[in-house]
Design an enzyme around this catalytic site. Sequence first.
Site, PDB file in Angstrom:
ATOM      1  N   CYS A 235     -11.731 -20.929  35.987  1.00 27.22           N
ATOM      2  CA  CYS A 235     -11.037 -22.182  36.316  1.00 27.22           C
ATOM      3  C   CYS A 235     -10.387 -22.789  35.074  1.00 27.22           C
ATOM      4  O   CYS A 235      -9.305 -23.370  35.137  1.00 27.22           O
ATOM      5  CB  CYS A 235     -12.020 -23.190  36.907  1.00 27.22           C
ATOM      6  SG  CYS A 235     -12.978 -22.556  38.279  1.00 27.22           S
TER       7      CYS A 235
HETATM    8  C1  BEZ Z   1     -15.536 -19.083  36.835  1.00 23.81           C
HETATM    9  O1  BEZ Z   1     -14.576 -19.779  37.163  1.00 23.81           O
HETATM   10  O2  BEZ Z   1     -15.437 -18.240  35.959  1.00 23.81           O
HETATM   11  C2  BEZ Z   1     -16.860 -19.308  37.489  1.00 23.81           C
HETATM   12  C3  BEZ Z   1     -16.916 -20.023  38.666  1.00 23.81           C
HETATM   13  C4  BEZ Z   1     -18.155 -20.243  39.255  1.00 23.81           C
HETATM   14  C5  BEZ Z   1     -19.290 -19.758  38.663  1.00 23.81           C
HETATM   15  C6  BEZ Z   1     -19.214 -19.055  37.484  1.00 23.81           C
HETATM   16  C7  BEZ Z   1     -17.991 -18.832  36.891  1.00 23.81           C
END
Ligand code: BEZ
Length: 173
Positions: free
Chosen positions: A55
């Site tokens: 994200c």
């Molecule tokens: C990520 O965006 O990399 C992510 C999202 C949820 C849990 C762990 C990582």
Amino acid sequence: MINKHLPNTEFKTRVRDDTLEGDNPFTWETKTVTDYFENTTSVLFSLPGAFTPTCSTFQLPDFERLYDRFVENGITNIYCISVNDAFVMNKWGQDQGVKNVKLIPDGCGSFTRRMGMLVAKDNLGFGYRSWRYAAVVDNMKVTHWFEEPGILDNCEDDPYGETSPQNILSALK
Ligand code: BEZ
């Protein structure tokens, strides 16, 4: 989801109030979905957590960077929702230096639940969070819908592709 009206839930936001003294001149402001989405054509995208790697490295910065391309394609606002509280969302936005994308804190997940996108992420110690989805919303009504495949509680991974800004832009052209 196409033609669905967004549920009109509330969000507890923290906004700057320069009449306040001290190091933290912010106050609570309750906003509604209508405040954000009425009479606009907007993109909404939702993700599993502020500060998480995908994200923060791709999804939010790419929407921020491609904002002008969205505007060229008739979009007036881009909103990012996450099941995080207002303090976390504000700090993430600051950390990312976002100017174009507006962050919305869905702290207790009411909006995400009504969208049918609330999933358990207890496997990561996160509690309930959002599955990744995005929508184009015209005056509260969903006109385009994007969702990562395989919505699931305690999913081993968090797919990212369908809801990328690049994919949404190609659907808008
Ligand atoms: C990520 O965006 O990399 C992510 C999202 C949820 C849990 C762990 C990582």
